[in-house]
Design an enzyme around this catalytic site. Structure first.
Site, PDB file in Angstrom:
ATOM      1  N   ASP A  75      47.964  79.627 139.743  1.00  0.00           N
ATOM      2  CA  ASP A  75      46.575  79.165 139.702  1.00  0.00           C
ATOM      3  C   ASP A  75      45.813  79.795 138.537  1.00  0.00           C
ATOM      4  OD1 ASP A  75      47.221  77.669 141.907  1.00  0.00           O
ATOM      5  OD2 ASP A  75      45.937  78.760 143.302  1.00  0.00           O
ATOM      6  N   ASP A 105      34.776  78.739 150.827  1.00  0.00           N
ATOM      7  CA  ASP A 105      36.082  79.344 150.572  1.00  0.00           C
ATOM      8  C   ASP A 105      35.957  80.398 149.480  1.00  0.00           C
ATOM      9  OD1 ASP A 105      38.702  79.963 149.934  1.00  0.00           O
ATOM     10  OD2 ASP A 105      39.336  77.894 149.644  1.00  0.00           O
ATOM     11  N   GLU A 141      37.812  81.650 141.811  1.00  0.00           N
ATOM     12  CA  GLU A 141      38.216  80.824 140.668  1.00  0.00           C
ATOM     13  C   GLU A 141      37.017  80.516 139.765  1.00  0.00           C
ATOM     14  OE1 GLU A 141      41.928  78.559 142.873  1.00  0.00           O
ATOM     15  OE2 GLU A 141      39.879  77.926 143.282  1.00  0.00           O
TER      16      GLU A 141
END
Length: 161
Positions: free
Chosen positions: A75, A97, A103
Site C-alpha cells: 500500500d 477507518d 494513508e
C-alpha cells in the site's frame, strides 16, 4: 490512451462493513467514469491483496506478520507510485477507518494532492486534521466530473472538531 492528460490515483477506502463497501463501490464506479483518472494504472488496495488472500474469508491473516508487512509495504508503494490520493472516507464513527486517515497523512507528507470524498448525505463534522490537510473535500456525486488534473486547494467549509 485518452486524448488528454490523466492522473493515476491511490484509492483509499474501507470495506469492513456494508456501508463502507457501498461507499467504496459507488466511489470506484464514479472514478472509473472520470476521464481525468487513469483507473487501469491506479492502485485500489482491495485489488492488490497479498497473494490474492482475502482477510474477510481468512481473518487469521490479520495476525500473520508476513501478510501484515506485505500489505503495508504494498500500500505504501501504491501511494508512492501514483500521482495523488482519492480517499473514500465516511466520518460516521462506525465507518471511520484510521487506516484511510493514515494513508491521507502519509500522502500529505509526500506533498501529494489528497481528495477526500465523503458520502453524499454526510452532515457529520470532520476532524480538523483531514479537513484542513486534504487538498479538496468533495462528495461521491462530484467524483465523475472532478478535474483531477488540477486538484486545487479548496478550504473545507463544513464543521470540524
Amino acid at each position: 490512451m485518452n486524448e488528454f492528460m490523466t492522473k493515476t490515483a491511490y484509492i483509499a477506502s474501507s470495506w469492513f462493513n456494508d456501508e463502507q463497501t457501498a461507499h467504496m463501490n459507488g466511489g470506484v464506479a464514479a472514478i472509473k467514469a472520470n476521464p481525468t483518472v487513469d483507473f487501469d494504472n491506479s492502485y485500489l488496495p482491495l485489488a492488490h491483496q497479498y497473494k490474492g488472500l482475502d482477510t474477510m474469508k481468512n481473518p487469521e491473516l490479520l495476525s500473520d506478520t508476513e501478510w501484515q508487512l506485505a500489505t503495508f509495504n504494498g500500500d505504501v508503494q501504491g501511494i508512492n507510485n501514483t500521482d495523488l490520493v482519492i480517499a473514500l472516507y465516511d466520518p460516521k464513527q462506525e465507518n471511520s477507518d484510521p487506516g484511510v486517515l493514515w494513508e491521507v497523512g502519509y500522502a500529505y507528507g509526500l506533498r501529494k494532492p489528497v481528495i477526500l470524498v465523503l458520502p453524499d448525505a454526510n452532515e457529520i463534522p470532520l476532524n480538523l486534521m483531514p479537513a484542513i490537510g486534504a487538498t479538496a473535500i468533495i462528495h461521491v456525486k462530484d467524483l465523475a466530473d472532478y478535474n483531477f488534473n488540477f486538484p486545487n486547494y479548496d478550504v473545507y467549509k463544513g464543521q470540524v472538531y
